[in-house]
Scaffold this motif. Structure first.
Motif, short mmCIF file in Angstrom:
data_model
loop_
_atom_site.label_atom_id
_atom_site.label_comp_id
_atom_site.label_asym_id
_atom_site.label_seq_id
_atom_site.Cartn_x
_atom_site.Cartn_y
_atom_site.Cartn_z
N ARG A 267 39.44 28.53 38.93
CA ARG A 267 39.10 29.56 37.94
C ARG A 267 37.67 30.06 38.12
O ARG A 267 37.41 31.27 37.99
N GLU A 268 36.74 29.16 38.40
CA GLU A 268 35.35 29.55 38.54
C GLU A 268 35.17 30.54 39.68
O GLU A 268 34.46 31.55 39.55
N SER A 269 35.80 30.26 40.83
CA SER A 269 35.68 31.18 41.97
C SER A 269 36.30 32.53 41.65
O SER A 269 35.77 33.58 42.02
N ALA A 270 37.44 32.50 40.97
CA ALA A 270 38.12 33.76 40.62
C ALA A 270 37.24 34.60 39.70
O ALA A 270 37.06 35.81 39.92
N GLU A 271 36.67 33.98 38.67
CA GLU A 271 35.83 34.72 37.74
C GLU A 271 34.58 35.27 38.43
O GLU A 271 34.14 36.39 38.16
N ARG A 272 34.04 34.48 39.36
CA ARG A 272 32.83 34.92 40.08
C ARG A 272 33.13 36.13 40.96
O ARG A 272 32.38 37.11 40.97
N LEU A 273 34.21 36.07 41.71
CA LEU A 273 34.54 37.16 42.63
C LEU A 273 34.94 38.43 41.89
O LEU A 273 34.56 39.55 42.29
N ILE A 274 35.69 38.28 40.80
CA ILE A 274 36.08 39.46 40.03
C ILE A 274 34.85 40.11 39.39
O ILE A 274 34.70 41.33 39.38
N ALA A 275 33.96 39.28 38.84
CA ALA A 275 32.73 39.82 38.26
C ALA A 275 31.88 40.50 39.32
O ALA A 275 31.28 41.55 39.08
N GLY B 31 35.70 29.60 53.23
CA GLY B 31 34.99 28.76 52.27
C GLY B 31 35.38 28.97 50.82
O GLY B 31 34.75 28.38 49.93
N LEU B 32 36.39 29.78 50.56
CA LEU B 32 36.78 30.05 49.18
C LEU B 32 37.50 28.84 48.57
O LEU B 32 38.42 28.30 49.17
N TYR C 83 45.86 34.82 46.12
CA TYR C 83 44.63 35.58 46.32
C TYR C 83 44.54 36.77 45.39
O TYR C 83 43.47 37.39 45.29
N HIS C 84 45.61 37.11 44.71
CA HIS C 84 45.56 38.20 43.73
C HIS C 84 44.56 37.90 42.62
O HIS C 84 43.90 38.81 42.12
N GLN C 85 44.46 36.63 42.21
CA GLN C 85 43.54 36.28 41.13
C GLN C 85 42.07 36.39 41.53
O GLN C 85 41.19 36.37 40.66
#
Length: 319
Positions: free
Chosen positions: A298-306, A293-294, A230-232
């Motif tokens: 990579r796509e989810s990580a980039e979306r949440l970080i953005a 629902g997570l 979950y860090h990512q």
């Protein structure tokens, strides 16, 4: 109340002066009698100018009255600038209000838990304090390579366990942590400080997939590879304590170990998962928010970080 009294006094002074002085009333009367004809002329001139400005936009006067059309542009610009200044100075918006609006729409559980009173993150911990704590831990554990804590290891010649102490690759800031997790963690920090007397510091929040892969080489450190942690996603963090101006990370310290137990209980009370209850690895300083629902990719990580960074930028701009 004081302002009202001052304004009332200022209004009453000329009224009383007019009531008490015939000469003053006579002068005022003559002044307005002389002013009326001029005012009438100015009113007529203003009406004529307004009519010309209004008619300047018609098709048949576009070329001849183009200079008057600029008044509409000027008026619109002044109106726009005035509205911006009005809202900027009259509508005070705290930076945390941006996150509050987001959480109210997307995470009502934590929003209601906070009662809309969102918390601001503390400044990052001083790197020198963290390095001193790491060196103290290395001295107590001979299995940890005694290499400089700011050295970048290549993953081949160095022992895999040393990757946990690559301080120049660690993100100790809060800007990439998702609001749903960040506010829960800040609440835990507040409870630990006010209720239990433990001051907490953030050791690592967001972790790059490259660093996660390096850490996964040692199963005693983590079992998760890139995008399995979950860090990512900005939904996990590792923390430590601060005592007498020094960072304490050692689990051998009874005071720190008691703090980790309280930290785990407090974190679980606000919906976080505590690494101290894991069976294969006990990660006492780790908590994470398992967002429903997570999808771990990579796509989810980039979306949440953005998403987390956009919330932060909006908050900074408003502030």
């Amino acid at each position: 109340m004081i302002a009202f009294l001052i304004i009332s006094f200022i209004i009453m002074v000329p009224i009383l002066a007019l009531m008490m002085s015939y000469e003053l009333r006579e002068k005022c009367s003559n002044f307005y009698k002389n002013l009326l004809p001029k005012s009438k002329e100015k009113l007529i001139s203003a009406r004529k100018f307004a009519y010309e400005v209004n008619q300047a936009a018609s098709i048949d006067q576009t070329q001849s009255h183009w200079h008057l059309q600029q008044w509409w542009i000027l008026f619109a610009g002044i109106l726009l600038l005035s509205s911006i200044l009005f809202f900027a100075y009259s509508l005070h918006v705290a930076p945390t209000r941006v996150e509050a609006n987001y959480l109210r729409a997307n995470d009502p559980q934590i929003y209601n838990l906070l009662n809309g009173d969102l918390l601001s993150p503390p400044p990052p911990v001083e790197e020198s304090l963290v390095q001193a704590a790491i060196l103290a831990e290395i001295d107590q554990d001979p299995t940890i390579p005694s290499q400089p804590v700011n050295t970048v290891f290549d993953g081949q010649e160095a022992d895999q366990k040393s990757h946990a102490f690559e301080t120049n690759l660690i993100d100790r800031k809060w800007d990439k942590m998702h609001p749903s997790y960040k506010q829960r963690l800040l609440m835990v920090f507040k409870i630990m400080k006010e209720r239990h007397g433990y001051e907490m510091v953030l050791l690592e929040g967001y972790r790059s997939p490259e660093r996660q892969t390096r850490l996964s080489g040692n199963t005693a450190t983590t079992l998760a590879k890139a995008f399995q942690s979950y860090h990512q996603f900005g939904l996990a963090a590792d923390v430590a304590f601060k005592r007498n101006g020094k960072v304490v990370i050692s689990e051998r310290d009874p005071w720190a170990m008691r703090g980790y137990q309280l930290y785990g209980e407090t974190a679980e009370s606000v919906g976080l998962t505590w690494g101290g209850r894991w069976t294969r690895i006990h990660d006492y300083g780790h908590t994470e928010f398992r967002m429903p629902g997570l999808r771990k990719n990579r796509e989810s990580a980039e979306r949440l970080i953005a998403e987390a960074q956009n919330q932060g930028l909006m908050a900074n701009n408003i502030h």
